[in-house]
Scaffold this motif. Structure first.
Motif, PDB file in Angstrom:
ATOM      1  N   VAL A 287       1.001  -1.278   0.143  1.00 22.85           N
ATOM      2  CA  VAL A 287      -0.044  -0.247   0.149  1.00 22.85           C
ATOM      3  C   VAL A 287       0.848   1.221   0.084  1.00 22.85           C
ATOM      4  CG1 VAL A 287      -1.724   1.312   1.287  1.00 22.85           C
ATOM      5  CG2 VAL A 287      -1.774  -1.163   1.277  1.00 22.85           C
ATOM      6  N   MET A 288       0.838   1.993  -1.013  1.00 26.25           N
ATOM      7  CA  MET A 288       1.374   3.400  -1.030  1.00 26.25           C
ATOM      8  C   MET A 288       0.277   4.401  -0.999  1.00 26.25           C
ATOM      9  SD  MET A 288       2.052   3.663  -5.265  1.00 26.25           S
ATOM     10  CE  MET A 288       2.802   5.303  -4.869  1.00 26.25           C
ATOM     11  N   GLY A 289       0.966   5.610  -0.629  1.00 24.77           N
ATOM     12  CA  GLY A 289       0.136   6.842  -0.707  1.00 24.77           C
ATOM     13  C   GLY A 289       0.355   7.944  -1.518  1.00 24.77           C
ATOM     14  N   ILE A 290      -0.626   8.519  -2.061  1.00 22.58           N
ATOM     15  CA  ILE A 290      -0.205   9.636  -3.047  1.00 22.58           C
ATOM     16  C   ILE A 290      -0.921  11.028  -2.355  1.00 22.58           C
ATOM     17  CG2 ILE A 290      -0.032  10.698  -5.293  1.00 22.58           C
ATOM     18  CD1 ILE A 290      -0.205   7.634  -6.336  1.00 22.58           C
ATOM     19  N   VAL A 291      -0.289  11.899  -2.203  1.00 30.23           N
ATOM     20  CA  VAL A 291      -0.702  13.345  -1.680  1.00 30.23           C
ATOM     21  C   VAL A 291      -0.849  14.062  -3.137  1.00 30.23           C
ATOM     22  CG1 VAL A 291      -0.637  15.308  -0.335  1.00 30.23           C
ATOM     23  CG2 VAL A 291       0.022  13.361   0.719  1.00 30.23           C
ATOM     24  N   THR A 292      -2.069  14.435  -3.477  1.00 28.54           N
ATOM     25  CA  THR A 292      -2.295  15.279  -4.640  1.00 28.54           C
ATOM     26  C   THR A 292      -2.203  16.583  -4.472  1.00 28.54           C
ATOM     27  OG1 THR A 292      -4.584  14.589  -4.744  1.00 28.54           O
ATOM     28  CG2 THR A 292      -3.061  13.354  -6.077  1.00 28.54           C
ATOM     29  N   LYS A 293      -2.501  17.649  -5.350  1.00 30.36           N
ATOM     30  CA  LYS A 293      -2.970  18.843  -5.429  1.00 30.36           C
ATOM     31  C   LYS A 293      -1.924  19.721  -4.328  1.00 30.36           C
ATOM     32  CE  LYS A 293      -7.605  17.768  -6.521  1.00 30.36           C
ATOM     33  NZ  LYS A 293      -8.973  18.059  -6.310  1.00 30.36           N
ATOM     34  N   ILE A 294      -0.752  19.337  -4.436  1.00 30.65           N
ATOM     35  CA  ILE A 294       0.432  19.865  -3.425  1.00 30.65           C
ATOM     36  C   ILE A 294       0.638  21.449  -3.937  1.00 30.65           C
ATOM     37  CG2 ILE A 294       1.242  17.841  -2.911  1.00 30.65           C
ATOM     38  CD1 ILE A 294       3.757  18.588  -4.439  1.00 30.65           C
ATOM     39  N   ASP A 295       0.148  21.730  -5.125  1.00 30.63           N
ATOM     40  CA  ASP A 295       0.495  23.102  -5.729  1.00 30.63           C
ATOM     41  C   ASP A 295      -0.605  24.163  -5.346  1.00 30.63           C
ATOM     42  OD1 ASP A 295      -1.226  21.370  -7.475  1.00 30.63           O
ATOM     43  OD2 ASP A 295      -1.495  23.205  -8.510  1.00 30.63           O
ATOM     44  N   GLU A 296      -1.507  23.456  -4.537  1.00 29.23           N
ATOM     45  CA  GLU A 296      -2.832  24.279  -4.116  1.00 29.23           C
ATOM     46  C   GLU A 296      -2.977  24.298  -2.701  1.00 29.23           C
ATOM     47  OE1 GLU A 296      -6.578  22.759  -5.715  1.00 29.23           O
ATOM     48  OE2 GLU A 296      -5.652  22.241  -7.512  1.00 29.23           O
ATOM     49  N   ALA A 297      -1.945  23.774  -2.169  1.00 25.30           N
ATOM     50  CA  ALA A 297      -1.902  23.558  -0.634  1.00 25.30           C
ATOM     51  C   ALA A 297      -0.824  24.304   0.143  1.00 25.30           C
ATOM     52  CB  ALA A 297      -1.878  22.118  -0.376  1.00 25.30           C
ATOM     53  N   SER A 298      -1.119  24.623   1.373  1.00 26.96           N
ATOM     54  CA  SER A 298       0.019  25.124   2.354  1.00 26.96           C
ATOM     55  C   SER A 298       0.993  23.819   2.816  1.00 26.96           C
ATOM     56  CB  SER A 298      -0.612  25.817   3.406  1.00 26.96           C
ATOM     57  OG  SER A 298      -1.160  24.631   4.285  1.00 26.96           O
ATOM     58  N   PRO A 299       2.209  24.040   3.202  1.00 29.75           N
ATOM     59  CA  PRO A 299       2.911  23.011   3.761  1.00 29.75           C
ATOM     60  C   PRO A 299       2.235  22.200   4.759  1.00 29.75           C
ATOM     61  CG  PRO A 299       4.282  25.023   3.432  1.00 29.75           C
ATOM     62  CD  PRO A 299       2.889  25.211   3.090  1.00 29.75           C
ATOM     63  N   GLU A 300       1.394  22.967   5.616  1.00 32.39           N
ATOM     64  CA  GLU A 300       0.792  22.022   6.592  1.00 32.39           C
ATOM     65  C   GLU A 300      -0.205  21.149   6.226  1.00 32.39           C
ATOM     66  OE1 GLU A 300       0.965  25.801   6.741  1.00 32.39           O
ATOM     67  OE2 GLU A 300       2.736  25.551   7.865  1.00 32.39           O
ATOM     68  N   GLN A 301      -1.012  21.679   5.142  1.00 36.04           N
ATOM     69  CA  GLN A 301      -1.951  20.990   4.496  1.00 36.04           C
ATOM     70  C   GLN A 301      -1.387  19.667   4.064  1.00 36.04           C
ATOM     71  OE1 GLN A 301      -3.576  23.843   2.009  1.00 36.04           O
ATOM     72  NE2 GLN A 301      -5.523  23.406   2.901  1.00 36.04           N
ATOM     73  N   VAL A 302      -0.302  19.755   3.511  1.00 40.46           N
ATOM     74  CA  VAL A 302       0.442  18.649   2.757  1.00 40.46           C
ATOM     75  C   VAL A 302       0.811  17.634   3.843  1.00 40.46           C
ATOM     76  CG1 VAL A 302       2.283  17.960   1.231  1.00 40.46           C
ATOM     77  CG2 VAL A 302       1.185  19.967   0.697  1.00 40.46           C
ATOM     78  N   ARG A 303       1.478  18.241   4.947  1.00 36.86           N
ATOM     79  CA  ARG A 303       1.918  17.359   5.922  1.00 36.86           C
ATOM     80  C   ARG A 303       0.523  16.649   6.298  1.00 36.86           C
ATOM     81  NH1 ARG A 303       5.710  21.481   6.742  1.00 36.86           N
ATOM     82  NH2 ARG A 303       4.433  22.354   8.320  1.00 36.86           N
ATOM     83  N   ARG A 304      -0.538  17.217   6.768  1.00 34.98           N
ATOM     84  CA  ARG A 304      -1.765  16.528   7.277  1.00 34.98           C
ATOM     85  C   ARG A 304      -2.193  15.292   6.389  1.00 34.98           C
ATOM     86  NH1 ARG A 304      -5.742  20.491   7.123  1.00 34.98           N
ATOM     87  NH2 ARG A 304      -6.155  19.744   5.132  1.00 34.98           N
ATOM     88  N   ALA A 305      -2.191  15.749   5.079  1.00 35.10           N
ATOM     89  CA  ALA A 305      -2.622  14.788   4.104  1.00 35.10           C
ATOM     90  C   ALA A 305      -1.631  13.459   4.144  1.00 35.10           C
ATOM     91  CB  ALA A 305      -2.445  15.310   2.666  1.00 35.10           C
ATOM     92  N   ASP A 306      -0.485  13.902   4.161  1.00 33.48           N
ATOM     93  CA  ASP A 306       0.720  12.486   4.236  1.00 33.48           C
ATOM     94  C   ASP A 306       0.385  11.850   5.891  1.00 33.48           C
ATOM     95  OD1 ASP A 306       3.352  11.610   3.208  1.00 33.48           O
ATOM     96  OD2 ASP A 306       3.673  12.096   5.327  1.00 33.48           O
ATOM     97  N   LEU A 307      -0.025  12.493   6.579  1.00 27.94           N
ATOM     98  CA  LEU A 307      -0.319  11.921   8.094  1.00 27.94           C
ATOM     99  C   LEU A 307      -1.458  10.692   7.958  1.00 27.94           C
ATOM    100  CD1 LEU A 307       0.351  11.253  10.989  1.00 27.94           C
ATOM    101  CD2 LEU A 307      -0.988  13.303  11.370  1.00 27.94           C
ATOM    102  N   TYR A 308      -2.525  11.451   7.156  1.00 28.73           N
ATOM    103  CA  TYR A 308      -3.659  10.580   6.967  1.00 28.73           C
ATOM    104  C   TYR A 308      -3.348   9.290   6.087  1.00 28.73           C
ATOM    105  CZ  TYR A 308      -7.026  14.606   8.015  1.00 28.73           C
ATOM    106  OH  TYR A 308      -7.411  15.714   8.446  1.00 28.73           O
ATOM    107  N   LEU A 309      -2.504   9.474   5.276  1.00 31.67           N
ATOM    108  CA  LEU A 309      -1.994   8.495   4.271  1.00 31.67           C
ATOM    109  C   LEU A 309      -1.146   7.206   5.223  1.00 31.67           C
ATOM    110  CD1 LEU A 309      -1.470   9.908   0.993  1.00 31.67           C
ATOM    111  CD2 LEU A 309      -3.105   8.548   1.870  1.00 31.67           C
ATOM    112  N   GLU A 310      -0.258   7.757   6.145  1.00 30.66           N
ATOM    113  CA  GLU A 310       0.487   7.066   6.902  1.00 30.66           C
ATOM    114  C   GLU A 310      -0.368   6.176   7.745  1.00 30.66           C
ATOM    115  OE1 GLU A 310       4.310   7.275   9.991  1.00 30.66           O
ATOM    116  OE2 GLU A 310       3.183   9.164   9.622  1.00 30.66           O
ATOM    117  N   GLN A 311      -1.254   6.926   8.578  1.00 28.56           N
ATOM    118  CA  GLN A 311      -2.181   6.165   9.455  1.00 28.56           C
ATOM    119  C   GLN A 311      -3.133   5.066   8.591  1.00 28.56           C
ATOM    120  OE1 GLN A 311      -4.016   9.603  11.008  1.00 28.56           O
ATOM    121  NE2 GLN A 311      -2.497   9.807  12.548  1.00 28.56           N
ATOM    122  N   ALA A 312      -3.394   5.296   7.543  1.00 25.95           N
ATOM    123  CA  ALA A 312      -4.129   4.652   6.871  1.00 25.95           C
ATOM    124  C   ALA A 312      -3.484   3.291   6.231  1.00 25.95           C
ATOM    125  CB  ALA A 312      -4.813   5.051   5.505  1.00 25.95           C
ATOM    126  N   GLY A 313      -2.085   3.329   6.545  1.00 26.11           N
ATOM    127  CA  GLY A 313      -1.333   2.093   6.363  1.00 26.11           C
ATOM    128  C   GLY A 313      -0.441   2.178   4.981  1.00 26.11           C
TER     129      GLY A 313
END
Length: 149
Positions: A98-124
């Motif tokens: 299982v891999m994770g892909i955070v999309t739309k990083i060009d529209e997001a703040s660094p904090e939003q990107v890190r939060r999305a990454d954490l969601y994916l990490e927690q999901a496995g």
């Protein structure tokens, strides 16, 4: 034995960027359209409708669709304030990577990107990439990783 591309299923809520990501990865013109059914693109990418994530009744269909793939890709938009992925969501795929892909990083703040990454990490998702299908940022790393698999 014939060398075949890894088959990857893209899983995520509606408007997470699955279709645009698939278009970018297969050198198609970027154009938004709502994915209504499972679509196999160039024999490698399996683009699933967001409803497969948004309605638990479709989890069975998601599991069956993923049976013949090599990699599960959980897709999370960086600009989405919440996630549909429960903790350890990836475990429902019975040992597939299982891999994770955070999309739309060009529209997001660094904090939003890190939060999305954490969601994916927690999901496995043990391996994760941060990408933009609009600017191409992060896409070379994702493509290289998929080639190495």
């Amino acid at each position: 034995m014939e060398d075949r591309k890894q088959r990857i299923i893209l899983v995520g809520r509606s408007q997470a960027g699955k279709t645009t990501l698939t278009q970018y990865m297969t050198d198609q013109q970027l154009s938004y359209h709502k994915t209504q059914t499972v679509q196999v693109v160039e024999g490698q990418f399996i683009d699933t409708p967001g409803e497969y994530m948004e309605q638990r009744g479709f989890y069975g269909a998601l599991s069956v669709t993923a049976a013949d793939v090599d990699i599960i890709a959980l897709v999370q938009s960086a600009v989405d304030e919440s996630t549909m992925f429960a903790p350890n969501f990836g475990s429902m795929f019975f040992g597939k990577p299982v891999m994770g892909i955070v999309t739309k990083i060009d529209e997001a703040s660094p904090e939003q990107v890190r939060r999305a990454d954490l969601y994916l990490e927690q999901a496995g998702a043990s391996t994760r990439f941060w990408v933009s299908s609009m600017t191409g940022e992060g896409m070379d790393q994702l493509k290289d990783w998929l080639r190495e698999k």
